[in-house]
Design an enzyme around this catalytic site. Structure first.
Site, PDB file in Angstrom:
ATOM      1  N   TRP A  14       0.834  -1.214   0.000  1.00  0.00           N
ATOM      2  CA  TRP A  14       0.000   0.000   0.000  1.00  0.00           C
ATOM      3  C   TRP A  14       0.859   1.250   0.000  1.00  0.00           C
ATOM      4  CZ3 TRP A  14      -3.679   1.776   4.502  1.00  0.00           C
ATOM      5  CH2 TRP A  14      -3.045   1.773   5.731  1.00  0.00           C
ATOM      6  N   ARG A  21       7.190   1.113  18.954  1.00  0.00           N
ATOM      7  CA  ARG A  21       6.871  -0.028  18.094  1.00  0.00           C
ATOM      8  C   ARG A  21       5.987  -1.022  18.854  1.00  0.00           C
ATOM      9  NH1 ARG A  21       7.748  -0.343  12.758  1.00  0.00           N
ATOM     10  NH2 ARG A  21       7.963  -2.571  13.058  1.00  0.00           N
ATOM     11  N   GLU A  29       7.181   9.272  10.048  1.00  0.00           N
ATOM     12  CA  GLU A  29       6.203   8.202   9.810  1.00  0.00           C
ATOM     13  C   GLU A  29       4.911   8.500  10.583  1.00  0.00           C
ATOM     14  OE1 GLU A  29       7.727   4.455  11.171  1.00  0.00           O
ATOM     15  OE2 GLU A  29       6.237   3.270  10.075  1.00  0.00           O
ATOM     16  N   GLN A  46      -2.056  -6.307   1.746  1.00  0.00           N
ATOM     17  CA  GLN A  46      -2.324  -5.020   2.404  1.00  0.00           C
ATOM     18  C   GLN A  46      -3.483  -4.343   1.674  1.00  0.00           C
ATOM     19  OE1 GLN A  46       1.390  -2.790   2.502  1.00  0.00           O
ATOM     20  NE2 GLN A  46       1.448  -2.924   4.739  1.00  0.00           N
ATOM     21  N   ASP A  71      -0.872  -2.166  12.066  1.00  0.00           N
ATOM     22  CA  ASP A  71      -0.377  -3.345  12.783  1.00  0.00           C
ATOM     23  C   ASP A  71      -0.831  -3.529  14.242  1.00  0.00           C
ATOM     24  OD1 ASP A  71       0.830  -2.970  10.387  1.00  0.00           O
ATOM     25  OD2 ASP A  71       2.867  -3.139  11.104  1.00  0.00           O
ATOM     26  N   TYR A  93      15.897  -6.468   7.697  1.00  0.00           N
ATOM     27  CA  TYR A  93      14.479  -6.405   8.062  1.00  0.00           C
ATOM     28  C   TYR A  93      14.037  -7.795   8.463  1.00  0.00           C
ATOM     29  CZ  TYR A  93       9.462  -5.614   8.020  1.00  0.00           C
ATOM     30  OH  TYR A  93       8.143  -5.527   8.399  1.00  0.00           O
TER      31      TYR A  93
HETATM   32  C1  9WN Z   1       4.866  -4.591   8.616  1.00  0.00           C
HETATM   33  C2  9WN Z   1       5.891  -0.010   5.576  1.00  0.00           C
HETATM   34  C3  9WN Z   1       4.888  -0.634   6.526  1.00  0.00           C
HETATM   35  C4  9WN Z   1       3.481  -0.043   6.369  1.00  0.00           C
HETATM   36  C5  9WN Z   1       2.530  -0.483   7.480  1.00  0.00           C
HETATM   37  C6  9WN Z   1       3.201  -0.157   8.821  1.00  0.00           C
HETATM   38  C7  9WN Z   1       4.550  -0.867   8.911  1.00  0.00           C
HETATM   39  C8  9WN Z   1       5.454  -3.197   8.796  1.00  0.00           C
HETATM   40  C9  9WN Z   1       6.328  -3.162  10.025  1.00  0.00           C
HETATM   41  O1  9WN Z   1       5.376  -0.441   7.842  1.00  0.00           O
HETATM   42  O2  9WN Z   1       4.344  -2.271   8.877  1.00  0.00           O
HETATM   43  O3  9WN Z   1       4.229  -4.680   7.379  1.00  0.00           O
HETATM   44  O4  9WN Z   1       7.440  -3.700   9.966  1.00  0.00           O
HETATM   45  O5  9WN Z   1       5.929  -2.593  11.060  1.00  0.00           O
HETATM   46  O6  9WN Z   1       2.389  -0.530   9.877  1.00  0.00           O
HETATM   47  O7  9WN Z   1       1.302   0.178   7.379  1.00  0.00           O
HETATM   48  O8  9WN Z   1       2.943  -0.456   5.151  1.00  0.00           O
HETATM   49  O9  9WN Z   1       5.851   1.381   5.685  1.00  0.00           O
END
Ligand code: 9WN
Length: 439
Positions: A38, A200, A402, A108, A166, A84
């Site tokens: 997304w 987080r 963010e 997503q 999340d 990651y």
């Molecule tokens: C897990 C990338 C993504 C966004 C999500 C946000 C966060 C990931 C994470 O980052 O999610 O998919 O590692 O926390 O919650 O909306 O797409 O920016």
């Protein structure tokens, strides 16, 4: 006073340039080194205003990760990027991912058709729309069929990551009912990239996130079996609001290229008929809630998600007037202790509100961008104008973070976050193309 938007746009473009890595844009350096689904669509909406080649490549690349079933994975991995977790190999998706790609195995929200229609409005490039249409259509068909065996008109998500929100309090009760059995040893990397771990999700949340993926892996992502076995099954109100707007956009795309559209029209009718019943137990209250299929009940949490169906644009004005009372409420920052009247992810009046913890309180730009457009669809011009000005001020004065603390506007999570930059560009341009289609 007239806002100095030129320099803000320059700064936003610079962030997107720095996060562009050849074929797509990472959400942010450090924390997010791959391409997210997304995010890519939100990012493309910014590029549409000034760099159509990048906009095209952005969507091409995310669509290149599509599975045969139509599932569009939430991450397309960059094989060179490290740092990651969960990493590419963890997902066990090699037999599903297209040749030469490794992807995650979950989805997503489907913002892509909306971004593609904007691309067309700027470029008039029918050939590209022809290439994209069948792929985006297959994704929507996957959502409307495989993810909706009940034929409700609404897709079910199997994991909090599928919502994009999340660790939202919306998922607390459902996660509380889950006890992870066997999960592999793993090491979180995300907390190394933020100021405080408190920004987080918790370790307990992560154990549950991993446990849910373990279940999907065990059944090799087979939708029919996962639907039976997974203990997290939500009709997510935001996901399905976006799916409705995206179906509308997909219908427009089909008209542009002269495709048959019966299926899409039928989806739209079903969604319009069932939306309020599915998500709004009390129209007088004006709040919309997720529906938890594991207990057959609404998830009555006061978060920004409860206001987001305004973005769908078709719901009766009498209900939406009640929704807008919440936009004007101090618990959603319209006044009182908040420095900026920008809507936080959770109502300030609730015990589960947490001002700097990810989706549990901070302000996110994408949700406000959707609400801004919803307000304009219903001609709530005063609220729309106030919201747009406040979002621009928030980012101008605090940076392209963010997310932001709703009390004082300080930035948290990743710095120089791509969708914050791209949607600011779109807001500077007043999201003008959107008004052409959705009434
Ligand atoms: C897990 C990338 C993504 C966004 C999500 C946000 C966060 C990931 C994470 O980052 O999610 O998919 O590692 O926390 O919650 O909306 O797409 O920016």
């Amino acid at each position: 006073m007239k806002a100095n938007t030129t320099s803000l746009e320059d700064k936003a473009r610079k962030i997107l340039n720095n996060n562009w890595i050849g074929n797509y844009t990472i959400p942010a350096k450090g924390l997010y080194p791959h391409q997210w689904s997304w995010d890519s669509a939100f990012i493309m909406i910014g590029y549409n205003h000034y760099d159509l080649l990048k906009a095209k490549k952005e969507l091409d690349n995310i669509l290149s990760g599509q599975w045969k079933s139509g599932l569009l994975p939430h991450i397309v991995f960059d094989s060179d990027a490290k740092g990651y977790f969960p990493d590419p190999e963890y997902w066990g998706t090699r037999s599903h991912s297209p040749a030469g790609k490794i992807t995650s195995g979950i989805i997503q929200p489907p913002v892509h058709a909306i971004a593609a229609l904007r691309y067309y409005q700027h470029s008039k490039d029918e050939n590209t729309i022809k290439e994209w249409f069948s792929k985006i259509f297959r994704f929507h068909r996957y959502l409307m069929e495989k993810r909706d065996p009940e034929h409700s008109g609404f897709a079910t998500i199997y994991h909090p990551w599928e919502s994009g929100f999340d660790n939202s309090p919306r998922w607390d009760e459902a996660l509380k009912r889950i006890t992870p059995e066997k999960i592999p040893d793993y090491k979180r990397i995300d907390i190394e990239h933020v100021k405080k771990a408190q920004e987080r999700p918790t370790d307990e949340d992560y154990d549950k996130y991993i446990y849910l993926i373990e279940i999907m892996k065990k059944y090799d992502y087979d939708d029919e079996i996962v639907y039976q076995k997974i203990p997290f099954k939500m009709k997510d109100v935001v996901f399905n609001t976006i799916l409705y707007v995206a179906n509308k956009a997909l219908f427009e795309l089909s008209q542009i290229i002269g495709e048959r559209t019966n299926k899409i029209s039928n989806w739209l009718v079903l969604q319009e008929n069932n939306f309020v019943k599915q998500f709004c137990p009390n129209p007088q209250e004006g709040l919309f809630y997720d529906y938890d299929l594991t207990v057959n009940d609404f998830v009555k949490r006061k978060t920004v998600a409860a206001l987001l169906p305004i973005y769908a644009g078709f719901i009766d004005r009498t209900i939406i007037e009640n929704t807008v009372k919440w936009v004007d409420h101090s618990h959603f920052c319209s006044s009182g202790t908040c420095k900026y009247p920008v809507i936080p992810s959770t109502s300030l009046g609730e015990s589960y509100f947490a001002h700097v913890t990810y989706w549990r309180g901070p302000i996110w730009i994408n949700t406000n961008w959707m609400i801004y457009q919803g307000l304009r669809k219903y001609n709530f011009e005063r609220q729309a104008k106030r919201l747009r000005t406040a979002i621009l001020n928030l980012v101008r004065e605090n940076g392209f973070y963010e997310y932001f603390d709703p009390h004082n506007g300080t930035g948290h999570g990743a710095e120089n976050f791509s969708w914050t930059a791209s949607l600011i560009i779109d807001l500077i341009h007043k999201c003008d193309m959107m008004d052409l289609i959705i009434k």
